[in-house]
Scaffold this motif. Structure first.
Motif, mmCIF file in Angstrom:
data_model
loop_
_atom_site.group_PDB
_atom_site.id
_atom_site.type_symbol
_atom_site.label_atom_id
_atom_site.label_comp_id
_atom_site.label_asym_id
_atom_site.label_seq_id
_atom_site.Cartn_x
_atom_site.Cartn_y
_atom_site.Cartn_z
ATOM 1 N N ALA A 57 0.832 -1.203 0.000
ATOM 2 C CA ALA A 57 0.000 0.000 0.000
ATOM 3 C C ALA A 57 0.865 1.251 0.000
ATOM 4 C CB ALA A 57 -0.917 -0.006 1.221
ATOM 5 N N ASP A 59 3.939 1.514 -1.035
ATOM 6 C CA ASP A 59 4.610 1.625 -2.336
ATOM 7 C C ASP A 59 3.733 2.378 -3.331
ATOM 8 O OD1 ASP A 59 6.759 0.171 -1.379
ATOM 9 O OD2 ASP A 59 6.111 -1.727 -2.267
ATOM 10 N N LEU A 60 2.465 2.004 -3.386
ATOM 11 C CA LEU A 60 1.533 2.684 -4.293
ATOM 12 C C LEU A 60 1.446 4.167 -3.978
ATOM 13 C CD1 LEU A 60 -1.502 0.202 -4.408
ATOM 14 C CD2 LEU A 60 0.012 0.756 -6.314
ATOM 15 N N THR A 63 4.657 6.270 -4.794
ATOM 16 C CA THR A 63 4.704 6.523 -6.236
ATOM 17 C C THR A 63 3.701 7.597 -6.641
ATOM 18 O OG1 THR A 63 5.403 4.250 -6.666
ATOM 19 C CG2 THR A 63 4.423 5.460 -8.503
ATOM 20 N N ALA A 64 2.498 7.525 -6.063
ATOM 21 C CA ALA A 64 1.471 8.515 -6.383
ATOM 22 C C ALA A 64 1.912 9.908 -5.974
ATOM 23 C CB ALA A 64 0.171 8.149 -5.684
ATOM 24 N N GLN A 69 0.235 11.995 -8.914
ATOM 25 C CA GLN A 69 -0.928 11.339 -9.517
ATOM 26 C C GLN A 69 -2.226 11.874 -8.925
ATOM 27 O OE1 GLN A 69 -0.574 7.112 -8.965
ATOM 28 N NE2 GLN A 69 1.217 6.900 -10.295
ATOM 29 N N LEU A 129 -5.011 6.615 -9.232
ATOM 30 C CA LEU A 129 -5.024 5.685 -8.098
ATOM 31 C C LEU A 129 -6.363 5.813 -7.388
ATOM 32 C CD1 LEU A 129 -3.769 3.741 -6.016
ATOM 33 C CD2 LEU A 129 -2.799 5.747 -4.859
ATOM 34 N N LYS A 147 -9.541 -2.009 -12.574
ATOM 35 C CA LYS A 147 -8.283 -2.475 -13.154
ATOM 36 C C LYS A 147 -8.379 -2.528 -14.678
ATOM 37 C CE LYS A 147 -5.144 -3.584 -11.471
ATOM 38 N NZ LYS A 147 -3.960 -2.687 -11.239
ATOM 39 N N GLN A 152 -4.931 1.922 -10.809
ATOM 40 C CA GLN A 152 -4.375 1.164 -9.700
ATOM 41 C C GLN A 152 -5.361 1.266 -8.539
ATOM 42 O OE1 GLN A 152 -0.335 2.951 -9.502
ATOM 43 N NE2 GLN A 152 0.359 0.838 -9.833
ATOM 44 N N LEU A 154 -6.089 0.540 -4.355
ATOM 45 C CA LEU A 154 -5.712 0.205 -2.973
ATOM 46 C C LEU A 154 -7.001 0.048 -2.174
ATOM 47 C CD1 LEU A 154 -4.056 0.007 -0.354
ATOM 48 C CD2 LEU A 154 -3.808 2.512 -0.414
ATOM 49 N N ASP A 169 -4.312 -3.909 -6.277
ATOM 50 C CA ASP A 169 -2.851 -3.833 -6.223
ATOM 51 C C ASP A 169 -2.344 -3.999 -4.794
ATOM 52 O OD1 ASP A 169 -1.982 -2.916 -9.109
ATOM 53 O OD2 ASP A 169 -3.774 -1.769 -8.597
ATOM 54 N N ALA A 170 -3.163 -3.600 -3.839
ATOM 55 C CA ALA A 170 -2.813 -3.796 -2.427
ATOM 56 C C ALA A 170 -4.096 -3.803 -1.613
ATOM 57 C CB ALA A 170 -1.872 -2.702 -1.929
#
Length: 570
Positions: A57, A59-60, A63-64, A69, A129, A147, A152, A154, A169-170
C-alpha cells in the motif's frame, strides 16, 4: 428484562493495586489482564508493520506522491465511511498529495461499496489511483472494472471478506486471510489512519522531511475517535488508545471545525465530551446525511477549515437528523402494528419486517429499535426498486448475524442476492418475491442457534453501590476511566430505591427523585424513552433500577445523577 451480575475472573489482579477497588473490579470484569492495557499513550499502539499488505500500500502511495498522480478516495455513506474519507483526504494532503478527491456512492442510486457502476462515475474524475475506505473487501467486480480501466487500486477496509478477494494492487484489512495484526477491531477510519502512519514513516526514511517539519497526523485523531465509536467497533486496548487520544483533542479545543460545530448545534460542551457523546450525539447527526440524502454534506462539514461554513452545514445536518427521527418514529409505529396481535410466545426467534413505504436509509435504526424491544435478531426491509428489497439487520449477543446469513445463503443458493456485515450488524439484498421464504429460513437459523431464554433480554450489572459511593468524585472517575464502548461497556449498577417524585420531561423521558434503600441519600435520576403506558405511575413507591452513575451540570453546579437504563416497580 433480567439483571445479571457481570462475571469476574477467578484470580486477583495485583497489577491494578494502586487503583480504587471499584475501578480495579470494573477493569478486571472487562477482561483487562495487564497494566499495559490501561496505558492510553500513542506509543502503545500496535505497530503498523504487522498489517498484511501495508508495504504494498505504501509503495503505491509513495509513487502517487512522487508522480503527482490524481488520487480518488471511494468511501461509504455512514459515519465511519465519512470520517475515513475525511482522514484520507486531509492526511494525504498533509503528506504531500497534489491531487486528492473523494466520491461517496449515494445509497439510493448505487448501494454499498465499489461497484462497477461507481467505477464508471469515478472514471469521470480521471483518477490514476483509486483508494477505498471502509469498503472494498467484497468488491470483486468493482475492482476488476477499475483495473480493466487502467486504474491502480488500494483497498482499505475492516469488514469480513468473502470467499474471493478482489484483485487489487494492495489490500489493507486486519480481517483478511493471513493478516496477523492482533487487533481485528479497527474501524475503517482506523485502517486508513494506520496506512497514513506507515506512509509518513516511509517518507521520513526517504528524507522527505530533512528540511521541513514532519506533518502531524495526530491532528486527525478526533475524526478517528468519532468514526470508531459511531461504527460500534469493539473498544479493545488498541482502539481505546485511538478513541482516548481523539477525545483529548476534542476536550482541549483542538477538534476539526466541523466537529466543534456539530457539538455547538447539539448544545454539548466540548470540554466535557465522552465516548458516549460520540456515539449518540455526533454520530447520528453525521449519519443523517447518508441516511436521507448524500453523505457529501457530512464529509464537507468535516473537511472545511471555515468555522462559519462548518456551523451552517452542522445546522443542516441537525435538521436532517430531526427529519430522520420523525421518519423513524412513524416506521416504529408501523412495525409495532405488524406485531401487536402476535403473542410473544408465537413470535419468530428471528424477526423479519417489511413495509413498501419504509425509508431505505432508516431501516437499520428501525431494526435496532425492534431488536432492543423484543430482544431477538431483527432485519428490517425496504423497497429498493426493480423488484428488490434491501434489508438491514441487528443482532443480540451470541448470534453472529453475518455468519447466519452465510448459512442461509448456503442452504438456499438463490434466495439472497448479496450480503455482508459483522457479528452484530449486517445488510443484504434479495428479490421481493423471496421475502417469505427468507423470513422462514432466517427464523429457522436463529432457532438452531438460540434458546428461548436467550431472547428475554438482560442487563449485566457491576453490582450495587454503597451509600457512601454516590458522590461526585466517583462519578468523575468513572466518566474518565474509559473510554467506554462496545465490548468495554460503561459501568452499570443496580439497586432498590424509594421513588419520591416522578414526572415526564420532553415527550418520553422520566425524571425522578429517589432515596437510597436506607433513606439516607436523595438522588436525581432520568430514564429516557420510557413506556408512557406504564410511567408515570403514582401508585409505585419502590423501584428496582439498573443505572449508570453520571454527572449533571446545571447553572455551573455539578451534581450526581443516575442515568437509568431499566426501571421496574418493586
Amino acid at each position: 428484562m433480567r439483571i445479571e451480575p457481570r462475571q469476574l475472573p477467578d484470580t486477583t489482579l495485583p497489577f491494578l493495586g494502586d487503583l480504587p477497588p471499584l475501578l480495579t473490579r470494573l477493569y478486571a470484569a472487562r477482561g483487562v489482564q495487564s497494566e499495559a492495557e490501561l496505558d492510553k499513550s500513542l506509543a502503545r499502539l500496535i505497530p503498523f508493520q504487522q498489517l498484511k499488505g501495508i508495504d504494498a500500500a505504501v509503495d503505491l502511495l509513495v509513487t502517487a506522491l512522487e508522480q503527482r498522480q490524481r488520487i480518488l478516495i471511494v468511501g461509504d455513506f455512514d459515519a465511519d465511511g465519512a470520517t475515513a474519507s475525511t482522514v484520507g483526504m486531509l492526511g494525504l494532503r498533509l503528506l504531500g498529495a497534489a491531487h486528492v478527491d473523494y466520491l461517496v456512492p449515494n445509497r439510493f442510486e448505487y448501494g454499498y461499496g465499489l461497484t462497477p457502476e461507481i467505477v464508471e462515475v469515478a472514471l469521470t474524475r480521471e483518477p490514476q489511483l483509486l483508494i477505498t475506505v471502509d469498503n472494498g473487501i467484497s468488491s470483486v467486480e468493482g475492482v476488476a472494472a477499475a483495473k480493466a480501466a487502467g486504474l491502480q487500486v488500494l483497498v482499505t477496509d475492516h469488514h469480513l471478506p468473502g470467499l474471493e478477494l478482489p484483485a487489487a494492487d494492495a489490500i489493507v484489512n486486519p480481517n483478511q486471510p493471513g493478516c496477523e495484526f492482533p487487533s481485528k477491531a479497527l474501524a475503517g477510519v482506523g485502517v486508513i489512519f494506520y496506512v497514513l502512519m506507515a506512509l509518513r514513516a516511509r517518507l521520513r526514511s526517504l528524507g522527505w522531511y530533512a528540511s521541513t517539519p514532519q506533518p502531524n497526523i495526530g491532528e486527525l485523531l478526533d475524526l478517528v475517535a468519532l468514526g470508531s465509536v459511531a461504527d460500534v467497533v469493539p473498544l479493545d486496548a488498541n482502539n481505546r488508545i485511538l478513541v482516548h487520544q481523539g477525545l483529548e483533542r476534542i476536550r482541549a479545543g483542538r477538534a476539526r471545525p466541523g466537529i466543534k460545530a456539530i457539538l455547538e448545534v447539539a448544545k454539548r460542551d466540548a470540554a466535557r465530551i465522552t465516548s458516549t457523546d460520540l456515539g449518540f450525539i455526533l454520530g447520528p447527526r453525521l449519519n443523517a446525511a447518508g441516511r436521507l440524502d448524500d453523505m457529501s454534506l457530512g464529509i464537507e462539514c468535516l473537511l472545511t477549515d471555515d468555522p462559519a461554513l462548518a456551523r451552517e452545514m452542522a445546522a443542516q445536518l441537525d435538521g436532517m437528523n430531526q427529519d430522520r427521527k420523525s421518519i423513524e418514529q412513524g416506521m416504529q409505529r408501523e412495525a409495532l402494528a405488524q406485531l401487536k396481535d402476535l403473542p410473544v410466545e408465537s413470535m419468530p426467534f428471528g424477526l423479519c419486517l417489511f413495509d413498501p413505504q419504509w425509508h431505505q436509509g432508516v431501516i437499520g435504526i428501525l431494526a435496532s429499535r425492534m431488536k432492543e424491544r423484543y430482544f431477538r435478531p431483527t432485519i428490517a426491509f425496504a423497497d429498493a426498486g426493480d423488484g428488490l428489497l434491501k434489508g438491514s439487520g441487528r443482532s443480540v449477543p451470541g448470534f453472529h448475524i453475518r455468519d447466519a446469513l452465510s448459512v442461509v445463503a448456503a442452504q438456499h443458493p438463490t434466495l439472497i442476492s448479496k450480503y455482508g456485515g459483522h457479528a452484530m450488524a449486517a445488510g443484504l439484498t434479495l428479490p421481493e418475491a423471496n421475502f417469505p421464504l427468507f423470513a422462514e429460513a432466517f427464523d429457522a437459523e436463529v432457532r438452531r442457534q438460540l434458546r428461548e431464554e436467550d431472547l428475554t433480554g438482560r442487563l449485566l450489572s457491576d453490582g450495587t453501590l454503597a451509600v457512601e459511593e454516590f458522590h461526585l468524585e466517583l462519578a468523575r472517575a468513572l466518566r474518565h476511566a474509559g473510554p467506554w464502548g462496545q465490548h468495554f461497556p460503561e459501568p452499570m449498577f443496580h439497586g432498590v430505591f424509594q421513588l419520591v417524585e416522578q414526572r415526564v420531561v420532553g415527550e418520553r423521558h422520566l425524571k425522578v427523585i429517589l432515596k437510597s434503600e436506607c433513606g439516607s441519600v436523595k438522588l436525581d435520576g432520568i430514564a429516557f424513552g420510557i413506556d408512557r403506558e406504564i410511567w408515570p405511575n403514582p401508585t409505585v413507591r419502590w423501584v428496582e433500577l439498573a443505572y449508570k452513575l453520571d454527572l449533571n451540570e446545571f447553572r455551573g453546579q455539578e451534581t450526581v445523577q443516575l442515568m437509568i437504563a431499566h426501571i421496574e416497580p418493586r
